[in-house]
Design a protein around this motif. Structure first.
Motif, PDB file in Angstrom:
ATOM      1  N   LYS A 125       1.499  -1.014  -0.137  1.00  8.53           N
ATOM      2  CA  LYS A 125      -0.065  -0.040  -0.009  1.00  8.53           C
ATOM      3  C   LYS A 125       1.180   1.540  -0.181  1.00  8.53           C
ATOM      4  CE  LYS A 125      -3.388  -2.291   2.789  1.00  8.53           C
ATOM      5  NZ  LYS A 125      -3.805  -1.879   4.569  1.00  8.53           N
ATOM      6  N   HIS A 126       1.993   1.093   0.945  1.00  5.52           N
ATOM      7  CA  HIS A 126       2.836   2.053   1.288  1.00  5.52           C
ATOM      8  C   HIS A 126       3.611   2.413  -0.188  1.00  5.52           C
ATOM      9  CE1 HIS A 126       2.331   3.101   4.979  1.00  5.52           C
ATOM     10  NE2 HIS A 126       2.042   1.499   5.490  1.00  5.52           N
ATOM     11  N   GLN A 127       4.276   1.670  -0.810  1.00  4.79           N
ATOM     12  CA  GLN A 127       4.822   1.379  -1.908  1.00  4.79           C
ATOM     13  C   GLN A 127       4.504   2.177  -3.187  1.00  4.79           C
ATOM     14  OE1 GLN A 127       5.984  -2.651  -1.568  1.00  4.79           O
ATOM     15  NE2 GLN A 127       8.228  -2.486  -1.188  1.00  4.79           N
ATOM     16  N   THR A 128       3.045   1.168  -3.366  1.00  9.54           N
ATOM     17  CA  THR A 128       2.273   2.012  -4.737  1.00  9.54           C
ATOM     18  C   THR A 128       1.643   3.773  -4.835  1.00  9.54           C
ATOM     19  OG1 THR A 128       0.365   1.013  -3.618  1.00  9.54           O
ATOM     20  CG2 THR A 128       1.514  -0.311  -5.201  1.00  9.54           C
ATOM     21  N   GLU A 129       1.401   3.929  -3.166  1.00 12.94           N
ATOM     22  CA  GLU A 129       1.261   5.366  -2.643  1.00 12.94           C
ATOM     23  C   GLU A 129       2.650   6.034  -3.391  1.00 12.94           C
ATOM     24  OE1 GLU A 129      -0.438   6.124   0.809  1.00 12.94           O
ATOM     25  OE2 GLU A 129      -1.454   4.583   0.705  1.00 12.94           O
ATOM     26  N   GLN A 130       4.124   5.438  -3.079  1.00 18.19           N
ATOM     27  CA  GLN A 130       4.815   6.403  -3.548  1.00 18.19           C
ATOM     28  C   GLN A 130       5.734   6.115  -4.593  1.00 18.19           C
ATOM     29  OE1 GLN A 130       7.503   7.232  -0.309  1.00 18.19           O
ATOM     30  NE2 GLN A 130       5.310   8.162  -0.767  1.00 18.19           N
ATOM     31  N   GLY A 131       4.817   4.761  -5.481  1.00 15.96           N
ATOM     32  CA  GLY A 131       5.354   4.604  -6.866  1.00 15.96           C
ATOM     33  C   GLY A 131       7.282   4.211  -6.692  1.00 15.96           C
ATOM     34  N   TRP A 132       7.480   3.293  -5.907  1.00 16.11           N
ATOM     35  CA  TRP A 132       8.509   3.550  -5.649  1.00 16.11           C
ATOM     36  C   TRP A 132       8.884   1.306  -4.727  1.00 16.11           C
ATOM     37  CZ3 TRP A 132      12.632   2.723  -3.076  1.00 16.11           C
ATOM     38  CH2 TRP A 132      13.788   1.347  -3.215  1.00 16.11           C
ATOM     39  N   GLY A 133       9.235   1.257  -4.510  1.00 13.81           N
ATOM     40  CA  GLY A 133       8.981   0.335  -3.520  1.00 13.81           C
ATOM     41  C   GLY A 133      10.360  -1.312  -4.230  1.00 13.81           C
ATOM     42  N   ARG A 134      10.737  -1.800  -2.480  1.00 13.56           N
ATOM     43  CA  ARG A 134      11.454  -3.048  -3.261  1.00 13.56           C
ATOM     44  C   ARG A 134      10.910  -3.997  -2.214  1.00 13.56           C
ATOM     45  NH1 ARG A 134      12.956  -0.508  -7.261  1.00 13.56           N
ATOM     46  NH2 ARG A 134      14.973   0.677  -7.928  1.00 13.56           N
ATOM     47  N   ILE A 135      10.363  -5.364  -2.720  1.00 10.70           N
ATOM     48  CA  ILE A 135      10.814  -6.594  -1.806  1.00 10.70           C
ATOM     49  C   ILE A 135      11.694  -7.234  -1.481  1.00 10.70           C
ATOM     50  CG2 ILE A 135       8.703  -8.273  -1.087  1.00 10.70           C
ATOM     51  CD1 ILE A 135       6.799  -6.411  -1.982  1.00 10.70           C
ATOM     52  N   VAL A 136      12.208  -7.710  -1.135  1.00 12.20           N
ATOM     53  CA  VAL A 136      13.468  -9.051  -1.412  1.00 12.20           C
ATOM     54  C   VAL A 136      12.365 -10.516  -0.055  1.00 12.20           C
ATOM     55  CG1 VAL A 136      15.593  -9.770  -0.694  1.00 12.20           C
ATOM     56  CG2 VAL A 136      15.377  -7.642  -1.792  1.00 12.20           C
ATOM     57  N   ASN A 137      12.639 -11.690  -0.597  1.00 14.55           N
ATOM     58  CA  ASN A 137      12.335 -12.269   0.044  1.00 14.55           C
ATOM     59  C   ASN A 137      13.520 -13.711   0.057  1.00 14.55           C
ATOM     60  OD1 ASN A 137       9.447 -11.431  -0.218  1.00 14.55           O
ATOM     61  ND2 ASN A 137       9.329 -11.695  -1.805  1.00 14.55           N
ATOM     62  N   LEU A 138      13.605 -14.227   1.835  1.00 17.98           N
ATOM     63  CA  LEU A 138      14.661 -15.699   1.039  1.00 17.98           C
ATOM     64  C   LEU A 138      13.634 -16.617   0.895  1.00 17.98           C
ATOM     65  CD1 LEU A 138      17.201 -14.448   2.780  1.00 17.98           C
ATOM     66  CD2 LEU A 138      16.085 -12.493   2.506  1.00 17.98           C
ATOM     67  N   SER A 139      14.664 -17.066   0.116  1.00 15.98           N
ATOM     68  CA  SER A 139      14.468 -18.272  -0.009  1.00 15.98           C
ATOM     69  C   SER A 139      15.455 -19.232   0.684  1.00 15.98           C
ATOM     70  CB  SER A 139      14.328 -18.355  -1.908  1.00 15.98           C
ATOM     71  OG  SER A 139      13.965 -19.762  -2.009  1.00 15.98           O
ATOM     72  N   SER A 140      15.951 -20.302  -0.537  1.00 17.88           N
ATOM     73  CA  SER A 140      16.896 -20.725   0.788  1.00 17.88           C
ATOM     74  C   SER A 140      17.641 -21.483  -0.681  1.00 17.88           C
ATOM     75  CB  SER A 140      16.102 -21.333   1.235  1.00 17.88           C
ATOM     76  OG  SER A 140      17.318 -22.774   1.777  1.00 17.88           O
ATOM     77  N   THR A 141      18.642 -22.170  -1.283  1.00 14.64           N
ATOM     78  CA  THR A 141      19.048 -23.282  -1.571  1.00 14.64           C
ATOM     79  C   THR A 141      17.725 -24.716  -1.475  1.00 14.64           C
ATOM     80  OG1 THR A 141      21.120 -23.968  -0.008  1.00 14.64           O
ATOM     81  CG2 THR A 141      21.153 -23.008  -2.028  1.00 14.64           C
ATOM     82  N   SER A 142      17.153 -24.959   0.064  1.00 12.45           N
ATOM     83  CA  SER A 142      17.165 -26.186   0.407  1.00 12.45           C
ATOM     84  C   SER A 142      15.122 -26.194  -0.966  1.00 12.45           C
ATOM     85  CB  SER A 142      15.959 -25.964   1.544  1.00 12.45           C
ATOM     86  OG  SER A 142      17.101 -26.172   2.934  1.00 12.45           O
ATOM     87  N   ALA A 143      14.955 -25.217  -1.610  1.00 14.90           N
ATOM     88  CA  ALA A 143      13.616 -24.763  -1.844  1.00 14.90           C
ATOM     89  C   ALA A 143      14.256 -26.334  -3.679  1.00 14.90           C
ATOM     90  CB  ALA A 143      14.066 -24.240  -2.732  1.00 14.90           C
ATOM     91  N   LEU A 144      15.602 -26.891  -3.721  1.00 16.95           N
ATOM     92  CA  LEU A 144      15.878 -27.533  -4.305  1.00 16.95           C
ATOM     93  C   LEU A 144      15.711 -28.013  -4.408  1.00 16.95           C
ATOM     94  CD1 LEU A 144      18.582 -25.831  -5.623  1.00 16.95           C
ATOM     95  CD2 LEU A 144      16.761 -25.729  -7.046  1.00 16.95           C
ATOM     96  N   GLY A 145      15.110 -29.396  -2.789  1.00 18.53           N
ATOM     97  CA  GLY A 145      15.114 -30.067  -1.698  1.00 18.53           C
ATOM     98  C   GLY A 145      16.114 -30.675  -1.490  1.00 18.53           C
ATOM     99  N   ASN A 146      15.891 -31.394  -0.170  1.00 18.25           N
ATOM    100  CA  ASN A 146      17.097 -30.977   1.199  1.00 18.25           C
ATOM    101  C   ASN A 146      16.507 -32.101   2.440  1.00 18.25           C
ATOM    102  OD1 ASN A 146      19.552 -31.022   2.377  1.00 18.25           O
ATOM    103  ND2 ASN A 146      18.574 -29.600   3.862  1.00 18.25           N
ATOM    104  N   ARG A 147      17.153 -33.492   2.094  1.00 19.22           N
ATOM    105  CA  ARG A 147      16.337 -34.102   2.964  1.00 19.22           C
ATOM    106  C   ARG A 147      16.094 -33.933   4.706  1.00 19.22           C
ATOM    107  NH1 ARG A 147      17.194 -40.461   3.737  1.00 19.22           N
ATOM    108  NH2 ARG A 147      17.450 -40.863   5.993  1.00 19.22           N
ATOM    109  N   GLY A 148      14.626 -34.398   5.096  1.00 15.55           N
ATOM    110  CA  GLY A 148      14.647 -33.703   6.181  1.00 15.55           C
ATOM    111  C   GLY A 148      13.906 -32.527   6.299  1.00 15.55           C
ATOM    112  N   GLN A 149      13.389 -31.602   5.247  1.00 17.06           N
ATOM    113  CA  GLN A 149      12.945 -30.600   4.669  1.00 17.06           C
ATOM    114  C   GLN A 149      11.689 -30.607   3.709  1.00 17.06           C
ATOM    115  OE1 GLN A 149      16.619 -27.808   4.905  1.00 17.06           O
ATOM    116  NE2 GLN A 149      16.112 -27.471   6.711  1.00 17.06           N
TER     117      GLN A 149
END
Length: 251
Positions: A125-149
């Motif tokens: 809401k704030h980003q679109t009102e400002q006309g500028w924004g950055r979202i950075v999401n933390l993924s992981s190499t585990s997204a490719l598969g990791n035993r027990g996870q």
């Protein structure tokens, strides 16, 4: 165009989140430091303010919509509209599939995916009102598969699909959305993994480093450096990307 230099980092009490919050403060952002309790945020806030930066610590469960709204409103009230959001909050509940409980599954998917969804919905809401924004999401190499996870891998892969969709939806408002997928980073979380496996942490790191092309494990600062770039002006034509920060190729 001028826009507010205000950032929010979730899961910022320690580890990668703390390093990211400190780096963004160093870059000139006022930072909302969010973690489960306000007390847990104190060390990160102090590290920032001691160097002349601006930060506020806020206790909030990112899976609670009301808590998220309150937290974002507090940051906006204190510093102005937040234009940078780093969805870093995450937990692990590792187990092999046959031992994994519904609670293990729901907790991990909740913090990562529901948390990122609620935070992003509120901050956009704030980003679109400002006309500028950055979202950075933390993924992981585990997204490719990791035993027990199975839960963590599913959540981190989900973060990548979430990232790509938000990049498509929010681009026309001047908002970029990217994901970072760390490999082995030396944090309390990886130390806890070593403890669970009953392996000495130093030995655990050495074994990991031996499998990494650059021959070392990652540090929170390695992730913070990339967040700094993605949160800045010069990354404006980069969106919807998943960048693996793992000392070598992963995807």
């Amino acid at each position: 165009m001028a826009h507010s230099r205000v950032a929010i980092v979730t899961g910022a009490a320690r580890g990668i989140g703390a390093a990211v919050a400190q780096r963004l403060a160093q870059d000139g952002f006022a930072v909302g430091v969010i973690d489960l309790t306000e007390d847990s945020c104190a060390a990160t806030v102090e590290a920032i303010t001691n160097k002349g930066g601006q930060a506020i610590g806020i206790g909030a469960d990112v899976t609670d919509a009301d808590a998220v709204t309150t937290a974002v409103d507090r940051v906006a009230g204190e510093f102005g509209p937040p234009t940078v959001l780093v969805n870093n909050a995450g937990i692990t509940r590792d187990n092999l599939l046959f031992r994994m409980t519904e609670g293990d599954w729901d907790a991990v998917l909740g913090v990562h995916l529901r948390g990122a969804f609620l935070m992003s919905r509120e901050v956009q809401k704030h980003q679109t009102e400002q006309g500028w924004g950055r979202i950075v999401n933390l993924s992981s190499t585990s997204a490719l598969g990791n035993r027990g996870q199975a839960n963590y891998s599913a959540a981190k892969a989900g973060m990548q699909g979430f990232t790509k969709t938000l990049a498509i939806e929010l681009g026309k408002f001047g908002v970029t959305v990217n994901a970072i997928a760390p490999g082995f980073i030396e944090t309390d979380m990886t130390a806890a993994t070593a403890a669970r496996l009953e392996v000495d942490f130093e030995d655990f790191k050495k074994a990991a480093a031996a499998t990494i092309p650059v021959q070392r494990v990652g540090q929170p600062a390695d992730i913070a450096a990339l967040v700094s770039f993605l949160a800045g002006e010069e990354s404006g034509f980069i969106s919807g990307q998943v960048i693996y920060v793992a000392g070598g190729p992963k995807d």
